[in-house]
Design a protein around this motif. Sequence first.
Motif, PDB file in Angstrom:
ATOM      1  N   SER A 245       0.844  -1.190   0.000  1.00  0.00           N
ATOM      2  CA  SER A 245       0.000   0.000   0.000  1.00  0.00           C
ATOM      3  C   SER A 245       0.879   1.239   0.000  1.00  0.00           C
ATOM      4  N   VAL A 246       0.366   2.313  -0.584  1.00  0.00           N
ATOM      5  CA  VAL A 246       1.082   3.580  -0.648  1.00  0.00           C
ATOM      6  C   VAL A 246       0.819   4.367   0.627  1.00  0.00           C
TER       7      VAL A 246
ATOM      8  N   GLY B 251      -4.961  -4.784   2.075  1.00  0.00           N
ATOM      9  CA  GLY B 251      -5.636  -3.777   2.889  1.00  0.00           C
ATOM     10  C   GLY B 251      -6.912  -3.242   2.281  1.00  0.00           C
ATOM     11  N   ASP B 252      -7.675  -4.089   1.595  1.00  0.00           N
ATOM     12  CA  ASP B 252      -8.926  -3.651   0.972  1.00  0.00           C
ATOM     13  C   ASP B 252     -10.098  -3.638   1.947  1.00  0.00           C
TER      14      ASP B 252
ATOM     15  N   GLN C 289     -14.285  -6.181  -7.337  1.00  0.00           N
ATOM     16  CA  GLN C 289     -15.693  -6.171  -6.945  1.00  0.00           C
ATOM     17  C   GLN C 289     -15.811  -6.060  -5.420  1.00  0.00           C
ATOM     18  N   PRO C 290     -15.540  -4.875  -4.865  1.00  0.00           N
ATOM     19  CA  PRO C 290     -15.542  -4.734  -3.396  1.00  0.00           C
ATOM     20  C   PRO C 290     -16.908  -4.881  -2.761  1.00  0.00           C
TER      21      PRO C 290
ATOM     22  N   ILE D 244     -16.519  -4.426   5.764  1.00  0.00           N
ATOM     23  CA  ILE D 244     -16.651  -3.090   5.188  1.00  0.00           C
ATOM     24  C   ILE D 244     -15.481  -2.840   4.242  1.00  0.00           C
ATOM     25  N   PRO D 245     -15.738  -2.688   2.944  1.00  0.00           N
ATOM     26  CA  PRO D 245     -14.641  -2.440   1.999  1.00  0.00           C
ATOM     27  C   PRO D 245     -14.079  -1.037   2.149  1.00  0.00           C
ATOM     28  N   ARG D 246     -12.801  -0.922   1.893  1.00  0.00           N
ATOM     29  CA  ARG D 246     -12.140   0.377   1.970  1.00  0.00           C
ATOM     30  C   ARG D 246     -12.680   1.329   0.903  1.00  0.00           C
ATOM     31  N   ASP D 247     -13.118   0.792  -0.229  1.00  0.00           N
ATOM     32  CA  ASP D 247     -13.669   1.639  -1.298  1.00  0.00           C
ATOM     33  C   ASP D 247     -14.921   2.378  -0.848  1.00  0.00           C
TER      34      ASP D 247
END
Length: 414
Positions: A63-64, A101-102, A246-247, A256-259
């Motif tokens: 991850s950035v 980390g999604d 497909q989050p 809970i998706p990070r998106d």
Amino acid sequence: MWLISHHHLTVQLRKVKGHSNNKANDQADALAKQGRYSLDPIIVNHKFFHQSSLALFNYNHISVIDRNLRKWSNIPIYSRIFNMAMNNSSLLPINHQITYGDIDWIYTKQWINSNPFDMPTSSKLSKIQSNRLKKSTFTYPTGNILQRNYPNLYPLGRIHCMECSIDEDTNAHIGLCLSHRRSITSLLTKFKKNLIDLLRKEGTSNISFDIESRVNNSNMFKVFPDILDAARLLDSPDQIRIPREQPWILLLHHLIPRDLAVFFDNYFSKAAERSRFLIQYVTDFISELTSITWSSRSRSFKKWEKSLDITLKKKKNYRKCTCITSGRASSSAATLSSTVTHQRRSRYTRYYHNKVLPYYKENVNFDVSACIRWTTCNFLHSGSWESYRDNLLFNLDNFSPVQSFLDSLRPRIT
């Protein structure tokens, strides 16, 4: 500066233009000067940068680091802790989401612990949280798990999904099932509009522009049939991985998706408001998503179980019947040993309820006000506990710590 002061040097500064008459550099300078007077902030999306870019730090190619390091560290730390605590084969479908980390573990924890009722504890709350935990850990009783737990009740071979009748009925299949795609697509469109309206109406952050385009461009509300088919058409169901593109599938498993969480982080300035609106939004979203997927699948599966005469009573008594069957198949020596042990336990149990013992004497000299019940002789080293108990005269009032404290406060009469 030390060299200048130490050697008493005189320094004259003169500006020298760099890259003068360079076309690309002149264009960059012009854009920089133009952006200086722009009223709209410029948001740089790190996803469009190459991974080897020197402008951004990349942690272990995972991850950035694009925010405060202490806050950013929650992403790999929480996923690492979860991965270590729940390191089992049932979580293989979300292995990539854990690694990259999604999943927002903080909001996931808040959602699983959320209580929709006024009472702090209830049987309904226990069932709801149990349901969430089973789905989030991919241990919800689908066909493959029921077949593993009750091998004598369910038929051999793969138990196919009762909705599509193509793939095996597993926890990972529920989001990839062909029969749900049309209804899921319309549902995602509905909640995409709900999210845009919510952010516009209730958002408290200073960044309130470009909401609609950001939500529309997010994969959170898109269905990619090719990607879903590629994840579904594998040789073994154990190899199924939920696609990262497909989050929304994570919501089916109460993760809970990070998106989705990023919208609430960006458009709500206060943490309490973020959590409150996120829980409200996710409650409605997951409720309708469950009704067209899990609920529909459960109704079809129960009809199939009924056709095979598999009832809840048989499941409850399955272990008992299995133990009886195995007991009949055991040797006579083992049966005899078990009978002797059972008889010994019966005598041992009756021993403690034998009213002939002194503990059950009726006519004893016992001061009830003492509230002391001697049940062992370990505290009494001289004589048997029976003699002490039968002749115990004890007044609790004289040895009360409260009474002693009150007596100490009274003035002494001299």
